[in-house]
Motif scaffolding. Structure first.
Motif: not given
Length: 636
Positions: A8-11, A124-129, A133-136
């Motif tokens: 599981p990822y954070k939160d 969803f939060c666009p910045k989180c998304a 996508v970039y990191n995970l």
């Protein structure tokens, strides 16, 4: 049984973890995934408060380190919804989530009867998304984004958007993944006004704290007590807990605004008479047998200035007179002014609408004080003496035997002469006071049969003290310094007032010249001291010629003759404040006070502490943010 389990990822919601398992497992059918996870294919996919978690544990890969408590606490919305439940109630909810009684969970929490409705779509939060996508290489559903009332992402302070994935889809067994295709912004970007944005960020941060910090469950009675005591401190309730409902509701709505309250499904409406017709707030405070949605608890705690940490862990006690022990104010006692009183009775003043403390000392001295105390010096004030006690009376006897004058006796006992006479007569003491003229006699020559003798004595003494303090002031100037005393004496004791007021100064053939240079030097020093006190002591007061003049009793002189006082004028021109300068100083003071109280530095809290009106807040925002940054850097 599952052959693997995604970390599981954070939160991340447990729902999202299971959705990722479904995709990675390669199962074509959702039923096959359900059998892997639960051992059966009839379990409903629940986003917020899933049940049957023991089944998941039974089907996890061998050697896993997960527990039901870990998954519930870190990957469901249980910490949020259970926060305001009693420990017994919360334990039953957790038990239902672990077991097969999922149908009872919403009823146990009170969500089925709540007017706060569930979100229709995953948010969803666009910045989180973009970051995920970039990191995970993939996206996931965040817990905090799915809570009704959360409008922004606390990580990026940006608005949340609806995805295309319904929370309750057409297939109740399906787990839907967060993907770039389902999380598109297909309509104009959200742009909340600053006042909405600040409040939304604060609420989201409070919820984020609750999700990620273990809170101790308390009873509804605990929270009601916390709220009532804080309302007493803020003046929205009297000491008996009676709430000033109309004032409270108006202040609450003014604090948030109808628009924001509608956005978080918690508006309070008013009818044509100004009364509330949808009062969830009053019901939440008063009813001990009905749970309220957590978002509404947080709205109220935020309005009251109570942090999530303190609402659960720090008991709020209404102490309008501070902590015990309190000082004994019996001047006849050896412990005079020392903190020796532990016995205090709190009462409610029906006339003053204020708390009244009855302080009882072992020496027999009992005094009243109207509160609440605002400053440390208030602890040494007396509103009324109820009983003097044996120690005071014995000293009165001793002073009487020493044949001291009436005025000296009164001075040593810290009372007025009329009180000395009253108690000397009550104790049947032989007195040796001489009836002579002068200031003493001005006070004591009052008809003792007059029912208002003590009040008259008090006002006369105040007026004489005023004359003594400002010997060069005219009657009119004295009136401006203390209009309350002048008005009472003018209406009730006019002859005495006329005899004991400065005579009108004749200006005919007045050849006396004022040494303005000397006066300038004297006034400059008094003004300098007054300004220094106004800048350093207590709540900020705007530095103006009028405020400084009033403080030292020469306001008319400064307003009319400042040009004759060049040194004083130059100093005042340098120190007087514009409205904006004063507002900035109030912001600085508010930041210091909030830090002393251990409260977070947020814009709304600073503005409220400083008393900045909403119309000025935008112009002062840059300065307020600068102060927050400076203080945070110092803390780091």
């Amino acid at each position: 049984m599952m052959t693997f389990f995604p970390v599981p990822y954070k939160d991340e919601l447990l729902y999202s973890v299971l959705a990722r398992y479904h995709v990675r497992s390669g199962n074509v059918s959702i039923k096959a995934t359900q059998k892997d996870i639960y051992g059966t294919d009839s379990i409903t996919a629940i986003m917020d408060l899933p049940s049957h978690i023991y089944r998941i544990m039974d089907n996890l890969p061998v050697g896993h380190h997960y527990t039901p408590e870990y998954l519930i606490a870190n990957h469901t919305l249980y910490p949020f919804y259970a926060a305001f439940l009693s420990s017994e109630h919360a334990a039953k909810v957790k038990e239902s989530m672990i077991g097969d009684k999922g149908g009872s969970i919403y009823n146990r929490i009170g969500l089925m009867a709540s007017s706060v409705k569930f979100n229709q779509y995953f948010k969803f939060c666009p910045k989180c998304a973009d970051e995920e996508v970039y990191n995970l290489g993939e996206m996931y559903w965040h817990r905090i984004h799915q809570i009704p009332g959360v409008l922004v992402c606390p990580e990026h302070n940006t608005p949340l958007y609806d995805s295309q994935v319904p929370v309750r889809g057409y297939n109740k067994h399906d787990y839907r993944l967060a993907t770039p295709e389902t999380c598109k912004i297909n309509y104009p970007k959200l742009n909340y006004p600053d006042n909405i944005m600040d409040k939304a960020i604060n609420i989201a941060q409070d919820i984020d704290y609750m999700l990620n910090n273990k809170t101790e469950n308390k009873s509804l009675k605990w929270f009601k007590g916390q709220y009532i005591n804080r309302l007493k401190e803020l003046g929205f309730a009297n000491i008996n807990g009676r709430i000033k409902q109309k004032e409270l509701l108006e202040s609450f709505v003014n604090f948030y605004g109808h628009r924001f309250l509608r956005m978080v499904q918690s508006d309070i409406g008013f009818n044509s008479n100004g009364n509330s017709n949808s009062n969830w707030l009053y019901e939440m405070i008063r009813r001990n047998n009905r749970s309220s949605h957590p978002i509404r608890h947080l709205l109220f705690t935020h309005f009251l200035g109570i942090s999530p940490l303190h609402i659960f862990n720090k008991k709020i006690e209404y102490k309008p007179f501070g902590e015990r022990p309190w000082p004994c104010l019996n001047s006849a006692a050896s412990h005079y002014l020392k903190p020796v009183i532990n016995d205090m009775e709190l009462k409610y003043g029906a006339d003053s609408k204020s708390p009244i403390g009855v302080f009882i000392c072992d020496c027999g001295f009992v005094y009243l004080r109207t509160g609440p105390d605002r400053e440390e010096k208030d602890r040494y004030k007396i509103t009324k003496i109820k009983h003097f006690g044996s120690v005071w009376e014995n000293k009165l006897k001793k002073l009487t035997n020493q044949r001291l004058s009436l005025r000296e006796t009164a001075r040593q006992l810290a009372v007025d002469p009329a009180t000395v006479k009253k108690y000397a007569k009550k104790l049947d003491l032989k007195t040796y006071w001489l009836k002579r003229g002068g200031e003493d006699q001005k006070i004591v020559n009052i008809n003792e049969e007059d029912s208002s003798v003590e009040k008259k004595v008090s006002f006369r003494r105040e007026w004489l003290n005023l004359i003594k303090q400002y010997p060069h002031s005219s009657k009119t100037e004295l009136r401006q310094l203390n209009n309350r005393v002048f008005t009472w004496l003018y209406r009730n004791d006019r002859n005495w007032l006329n005899r004991n007021s400065p005579k009108i100064k004749s200006t005919v053939n007045d050849n006396h010249r004022v040494d303005w240079e000397q006066r300038d030097e004297e006034i400059y020093e008094n003004v300098r001291i007054a300004v220094n006190d106004m800048l350093t002591v207590g709540k900020p007061v705007r530095i103006t010629i009028s405020s400084v003049g009033s403080r030292i009793g020469i306001r008319p002189l400064l307003e009319k003759h400042l040009d004759k006082l060049p040194m004083t004028k130059a100093y005042l021109n340098d120190k007087t404040e514009s409205i904006k300068d004063f507002q900035i100083r109030r912001l600085q003071w508010a930041v210091q006070e909030l830090q002393k109280d251990g409260q977070d530095l947020s814009l709304w809290r600073i503005y409220r502490k400083a008393g900045i009106r909403e119309k000025f807040q935008k112009d002062l925002q840059e300065e307020a943010i600068k102060l927050i940054v400076e203080k945070n850097n110092l803390c780091l």
